[in-house]
Design a protein around this motif. Structure first.
Motif, PDB file in Angstrom:
ATOM      1  N   LYS A   4       0.856  -1.123   0.018  1.00  0.00           N
ATOM      2  CA  LYS A   4       0.033  -0.150  -0.156  1.00  0.00           C
ATOM      3  C   LYS A   4       0.951   1.218  -0.111  1.00  0.00           C
ATOM      4  CE  LYS A   4      -2.181   3.459   2.212  1.00  0.00           C
ATOM      5  NZ  LYS A   4      -1.799   4.445   3.402  1.00  0.00           N
ATOM      6  N   GLY A 148      -8.288   8.356   5.667  1.00  0.00           N
ATOM      7  CA  GLY A 148      -7.047   7.626   6.069  1.00  0.00           C
ATOM      8  C   GLY A 148      -7.543   6.024   5.673  1.00  0.00           C
ATOM      9  N   ASP A 151      -5.582   2.576   4.267  1.00  0.00           N
ATOM     10  CA  ASP A 151      -5.116   1.439   5.125  1.00  0.00           C
ATOM     11  C   ASP A 151      -5.871   0.331   5.046  1.00  0.00           C
ATOM     12  OD1 ASP A 151      -2.939   3.008   5.426  1.00  0.00           O
ATOM     13  OD2 ASP A 151      -3.493   4.016   7.437  1.00  0.00           O
TER      14      ASP A 151
HETATM   15 MG    MG Z   1      -2.853   7.252   6.277  1.00  0.00          MG
END
Ligand code: MG
Ligand code: ASP
Length: 405
Positions: A4, A148, A151
């Motif tokens: 990632k 975010g 992830d």
């Molecule tokens: Mg992040």
């Protein structure tokens, strides 16, 4: 293998080309590779700003439609960069990758991943590049997983595909005892258990999304957090707990932008508290809800980003619980000391208060959970508070180095 790359790692076409090389390295080692990417640089913030020029109350569906575009840019560019090197690769948006979510738009949870299409592509030797942070609801609408959230995509895919490892490339070279940008004496932690990482992440460590850990833990997939730009060992997250029992405190985290809402004169505080906690949970909003017996009121600590939504939830509840008014106080922060079983060690809470007092940090409120003691402070004192606690609990770089020789 799942790799990632976060926003800064793919912040320019130059960087995208460099990351393509990282993908090729793994591919050349013989791995089947699935790559998950975030939007380039600060693209998502820029999209949010565009919205604010149009409306302060965007529809959630259109918001997710918009925000999901950032990642779509990166997947296609990275795939082209790979193809340019003669690597067979294909890009997928969330729905093409089979990522099914619930219908809480803007903060959706992944419910299942239909991996058939990805597996077919891997079987014919292609690298599969998947857009992070997005999926599709049961109604066929595009959903996003919360800021975010790439992830989460990476860990959930790694888990669904039973990957050997999930590598998270980011702009820091691992997980630290506190955020090194604010606490310069923070030191890198070489390895953490899933629980330890989850505790740090859920209390504000921004390096990894807390929900990512949950997915990885489910099938015991090791997560390796490392720098996109520097060589060197990062932080490995896996099943084993740390043995270094000298201090039970593993880190100091903080959340800088916290609001407190205080609700006065409702007809049944306990009933309201319970109902509100359920309602917030069903919107996937994290909040501390507590009773202030001395003032006969109910208080909520929430993140700045959730403020509008929480206010509208409260508004809907007003008729039922007949509260008289809500007072808001912004400009607050939460600082937490994290460690396993902290609740069973009351000395930690006492030490925390002492350290903050000695450093002239004004504490508004102290709360604790099994894994943390948290103090609410003025935002302007958050860095001072974090640094003092970091030093006070023996986490400073020098102290850690000395203890290890
Ligand atoms: Mg992040
Ligand atoms: N682009 C999204 C965000 O900025 C998701 C991510 O970066 O993980 O929140």
């Amino acid at each position: 293998m799942v790799q990632k790359f976060g926003g800064t790692s793919v912040g320019s076409t130059e960087r995208i080309k460099r990351m393509a090389e990282r993908v090729m390295q793994e591919k050349n080692k013989g791995h089947d590779v699935v790559v998950v990417v975030s939007a380039m640089g600060k693209t998502t913030d820029a999209l949010v700003r565009l919205v604010s020029e149009i409306t302060s109350e965007p529809s959630k569906r259109e918001m997710d439609m918009l925000l999901s575009t950032g990642e779509q840019v990166t997947i296609s560019l990275l795939t082209m960069a790979l193809q340019q090197h003669g690597v067979e690769a294909i890009s997928f948006t969330g729905w093409q990758a089979g990522i099914r979510t619930d219908s809480i738009l803007g903060n959706a949870h992944i419910q299942a991943i239909e991996t058939g299409r990805i597996k077919n592509e891997l079987n014919i030797g292609r690298v599969v590049v998947v857009a992070g942070f997005q999926g599709i609801t049961g109604d066929g609408d595009i959903s996003t997983l919360g800021r975010g959230g790439s992830d989460i995509t990476a860990a959930a895919l790694a888990s669904a595909l039973k990957a050997d490892r999930c590598d998270i490339y980011t702009d820091v070279d691992g997980v630290y005892t506190s955020d090194p940008r604010f606490v310069p004496k923070a030191s890198k932690i070489p390895s953490l258990s899933y629980e330890e990482m989850q505790n740090l992440a859920s209390m504000g460590a921004g390096v990894l999304h807390p929900r990512a850990v949950k997915h990885a833990k489910k099938h015991g997939i090791p997560i390796y957090i490392k720098s996109s730009f520097e060589k060197g060992r990062g932080t490995m997250i896996h099943g084993r707990a740390n043995q270094n029992g000298s201090t039970p405190v593993i880190g100091v985290t903080f959340e800088a932008d916290i609001n407190r809402l205080e609700i006065f004169d409702c007809n049944d505080i306990e009933g309201f508290q319970e109902a509100l906690m359920c309602e917030l949970a069903s919107h996937h909003i994290q909040a501390d809800v507590y009773k202030q017996s001395c003032r006969d009121s109910l208080s909520l600590l929430i993140k700045e980003q959730d403020l509008q939504e929480v206010l509208s939830i409260l508004d809907k509840e007003k008729e039922k619980w007949m509260y008289s008014r809500i007072e808001r106080k912004g400009g607050l922060s939460k600082v937490s000391v994290i460690g396993q079983n902290i609740k069973s060690q009351p000395a930690i809470k006492i030490d925390m208060c002492k350290i903050l007092l000695e450093n002239a940090v004004r504490v508004k409120l102290v709360g604790e959970s099994a894994i943390s003691v948290t103090a609410v402070v003025e935002k302007r004192q958050v860095q001072l508070a974090a640094e003092s606690l970091h030093t006070g609990f023996g986490l400073d770089y020098e102290a850690v180095m000395k203890a290890s020789v």
